[in-house]
Design a protein around this motif. Structure first.
Motif, PDB file in Angstrom:
ATOM      1  N   GLN A 107      71.444  74.781  -7.037  1.00  0.00           N
ATOM      2  CA  GLN A 107      71.280  75.855  -8.407  1.00  0.00           C
ATOM      3  C   GLN A 107      71.230  75.356  -9.392  1.00  0.00           C
ATOM      4  O   GLN A 107      71.016  76.416 -11.058  1.00  0.00           O
ATOM      5  CB  GLN A 107      71.668  77.130  -7.769  1.00  0.00           C
ATOM      6  CG  GLN A 107      70.900  77.380  -6.594  1.00  0.00           C
ATOM      7  CD  GLN A 107      72.515  78.465  -5.546  1.00  0.00           C
ATOM      8  OE1 GLN A 107      73.481  78.403  -5.648  1.00  0.00           O
ATOM      9  NE2 GLN A 107      71.502  79.508  -4.472  1.00  0.00           N
ATOM     10  N   GLN A 108      73.023  74.659 -10.194  1.00  0.00           N
ATOM     11  CA  GLN A 108      73.249  74.907 -11.617  1.00  0.00           C
ATOM     12  C   GLN A 108      72.530  74.344 -11.952  1.00  0.00           C
ATOM     13  O   GLN A 108      72.057  74.536 -13.134  1.00  0.00           O
ATOM     14  CB  GLN A 108      74.853  74.559 -11.168  1.00  0.00           C
ATOM     15  CG  GLN A 108      75.139  75.335 -11.032  1.00  0.00           C
ATOM     16  CD  GLN A 108      75.896  76.751 -11.537  1.00  0.00           C
ATOM     17  OE1 GLN A 108      75.496  76.880 -12.944  1.00  0.00           O
ATOM     18  NE2 GLN A 108      75.321  77.763 -10.967  1.00  0.00           N
ATOM     19  N   LEU A 109      71.566  73.086 -11.489  1.00  0.00           N
ATOM     20  CA  LEU A 109      70.765  71.863 -11.937  1.00  0.00           C
ATOM     21  C   LEU A 109      69.722  73.227 -12.758  1.00  0.00           C
ATOM     22  O   LEU A 109      69.185  72.008 -13.433  1.00  0.00           O
ATOM     23  CB  LEU A 109      70.213  70.544 -11.274  1.00  0.00           C
ATOM     24  CG  LEU A 109      71.742  69.549 -11.288  1.00  0.00           C
ATOM     25  CD1 LEU A 109      71.523  68.917 -10.260  1.00  0.00           C
ATOM     26  CD2 LEU A 109      72.424  69.950 -12.085  1.00  0.00           C
ATOM     27  N   LEU A 110      69.081  73.816 -11.721  1.00  0.00           N
ATOM     28  CA  LEU A 110      67.750  74.599 -11.984  1.00  0.00           C
ATOM     29  C   LEU A 110      67.910  75.274 -13.375  1.00  0.00           C
ATOM     30  O   LEU A 110      66.647  75.326 -14.342  1.00  0.00           O
ATOM     31  CB  LEU A 110      67.463  75.116 -11.168  1.00  0.00           C
ATOM     32  CG  LEU A 110      66.317  74.758  -9.796  1.00  0.00           C
ATOM     33  CD1 LEU A 110      66.328  75.680  -8.563  1.00  0.00           C
ATOM     34  CD2 LEU A 110      65.128  74.197 -10.289  1.00  0.00           C
ATOM     35  N   LYS A 111      68.845  75.873 -13.258  1.00  0.00           N
ATOM     36  CA  LYS A 111      69.406  76.582 -14.768  1.00  0.00           C
ATOM     37  C   LYS A 111      69.508  75.684 -15.919  1.00  0.00           C
ATOM     38  O   LYS A 111      69.228  76.562 -16.998  1.00  0.00           O
ATOM     39  CB  LYS A 111      70.836  76.642 -14.686  1.00  0.00           C
ATOM     40  CG  LYS A 111      70.466  78.154 -13.660  1.00  0.00           C
ATOM     41  CD  LYS A 111      72.066  78.843 -13.669  1.00  0.00           C
ATOM     42  CE  LYS A 111      72.573  79.978 -12.184  1.00  0.00           C
ATOM     43  NZ  LYS A 111      74.019  80.402 -12.174  1.00  0.00           N
ATOM     44  N   VAL A 112      69.332  74.784 -15.365  1.00  0.00           N
ATOM     45  CA  VAL A 112      69.341  73.698 -16.933  1.00  0.00           C
ATOM     46  C   VAL A 112      68.254  72.590 -16.954  1.00  0.00           C
ATOM     47  O   VAL A 112      67.784  71.851 -17.542  1.00  0.00           O
ATOM     48  CB  VAL A 112      70.681  72.643 -17.512  1.00  0.00           C
ATOM     49  CG1 VAL A 112      71.460  73.369 -17.717  1.00  0.00           C
ATOM     50  CG2 VAL A 112      70.264  72.004 -15.927  1.00  0.00           C
ATOM     51  N   GLY A 113      67.089  72.990 -15.842  1.00  0.00           N
ATOM     52  CA  GLY A 113      65.659  72.221 -16.101  1.00  0.00           C
ATOM     53  C   GLY A 113      65.860  71.505 -15.167  1.00  0.00           C
ATOM     54  O   GLY A 113      64.844  70.195 -15.493  1.00  0.00           O
ATOM     55  N   VAL A 114      66.538  71.273 -13.912  1.00  0.00           N
ATOM     56  CA  VAL A 114      66.450  69.680 -13.849  1.00  0.00           C
ATOM     57  C   VAL A 114      66.154  70.149 -11.909  1.00  0.00           C
ATOM     58  O   VAL A 114      67.422  70.721 -11.797  1.00  0.00           O
ATOM     59  CB  VAL A 114      67.921  69.680 -13.382  1.00  0.00           C
ATOM     60  CG1 VAL A 114      68.045  67.731 -12.411  1.00  0.00           C
ATOM     61  CG2 VAL A 114      68.185  69.032 -15.208  1.00  0.00           C
ATOM     62  N   LEU A 115      65.285  69.803 -11.728  1.00  0.00           N
ATOM     63  CA  LEU A 115      64.972  70.295 -10.096  1.00  0.00           C
ATOM     64  C   LEU A 115      64.218  68.413  -9.694  1.00  0.00           C
ATOM     65  O   LEU A 115      64.289  67.573  -9.678  1.00  0.00           O
ATOM     66  CB  LEU A 115      63.283  70.382 -10.766  1.00  0.00           C
ATOM     67  CG  LEU A 115      62.163  70.904  -8.845  1.00  0.00           C
ATOM     68  CD1 LEU A 115      63.041  71.675  -8.572  1.00  0.00           C
ATOM     69  CD2 LEU A 115      60.614  70.944  -9.128  1.00  0.00           C
ATOM     70  N   LEU A 116      65.028  68.781  -8.353  1.00  0.00           N
ATOM     71  CA  LEU A 116      65.718  67.390  -7.915  1.00  0.00           C
ATOM     72  C   LEU A 116      64.409  67.874  -6.656  1.00  0.00           C
ATOM     73  O   LEU A 116      65.061  68.786  -6.215  1.00  0.00           O
ATOM     74  CB  LEU A 116      66.987  67.581  -6.915  1.00  0.00           C
ATOM     75  CG  LEU A 116      68.305  67.492  -8.309  1.00  0.00           C
ATOM     76  CD1 LEU A 116      69.696  67.137  -7.240  1.00  0.00           C
ATOM     77  CD2 LEU A 116      67.929  66.320  -9.059  1.00  0.00           C
ATOM     78  N   LYS A 117      64.058  66.703  -5.845  1.00  0.00           N
ATOM     79  CA  LYS A 117      63.268  66.749  -5.126  1.00  0.00           C
ATOM     80  C   LYS A 117      63.697  67.135  -3.496  1.00  0.00           C
ATOM     81  O   LYS A 117      63.505  68.078  -2.833  1.00  0.00           O
ATOM     82  CB  LYS A 117      62.299  65.909  -4.726  1.00  0.00           C
ATOM     83  CG  LYS A 117      60.897  65.469  -5.829  1.00  0.00           C
ATOM     84  CD  LYS A 117      60.364  64.339  -5.351  1.00  0.00           C
ATOM     85  CE  LYS A 117      59.338  64.692  -6.784  1.00  0.00           C
ATOM     86  NZ  LYS A 117      58.581  62.397  -6.735  1.00  0.00           N
ATOM     87  N   ASP A 118      64.759  66.489  -2.710  1.00  0.00           N
ATOM     88  CA  ASP A 118      65.940  66.532  -2.084  1.00  0.00           C
ATOM     89  C   ASP A 118      66.898  66.292  -2.508  1.00  0.00           C
ATOM     90  O   ASP A 118      67.861  65.096  -2.462  1.00  0.00           O
ATOM     91  CB  ASP A 118      65.255  65.743  -0.304  1.00  0.00           C
ATOM     92  CG  ASP A 118      66.031  65.571   0.497  1.00  0.00           C
ATOM     93  OD1 ASP A 118      66.723  66.769   0.394  1.00  0.00           O
ATOM     94  OD2 ASP A 118      65.341  64.769   1.103  1.00  0.00           O
TER      95      ASP A 118
END
Length: 113
Positions: free
Chosen positions: A76-87
């Motif tokens: 969730q924190q990474l998504l807030k800075v535009g980083v999407l992890l596949k798994d």
């Protein structure tokens, strides 16, 4: 490190710091976390290591499924800075000071790389 990579790394640090601080309050035994990445193969190469004092504390976290909560918070924190992890399970790992001391003489740099 070029300007774009430096900005990305700074955003990662900010996001992971928020996650780290939240874990200190709710996950028994959690101490700190770190990350490494090959930015030519990002975000697939991102490795986040959550560090506990002992292996027993890791086992207890796994038994209570708190590792899933930790991964979700990091994601969730990474998504807030535009980083999407596949798994996220392929990017976030649990480790201990105890294991690092036994296997790498306490040298986290050698252990992580």
């Amino acid at each position: 490190m070029n300007k774009t990579v430096k900005k990305l790394d700074n955003n990662l640090v900010k996001a992971l710091t928020i996650a780290c601080e939240s874990f200190k309050d709710v996950v028994p035994g959690f101490q700190w976390l770190t990350h490494s990445a090959d930015y030519a193969n990002f975000p697939g190469s991102l490795v986040i290591t959550c560090v506990f004092n002992t292996n027993l504390e890791i086992q207890q976290v796994l038994a209570r499924s708190e590792d899933a909560l930790m991964r979700k918070t990091i994601q969730q924190q990474l998504l807030k800075v535009g980083v999407l992890l596949k798994d996220v399970r392929r990017n976030v790992f649990l480790d201990s000071e105890e294991a690092c001391l036994a296997q790498h003489n306490g040298d986290w740099q050698a252990r992580i790389l």
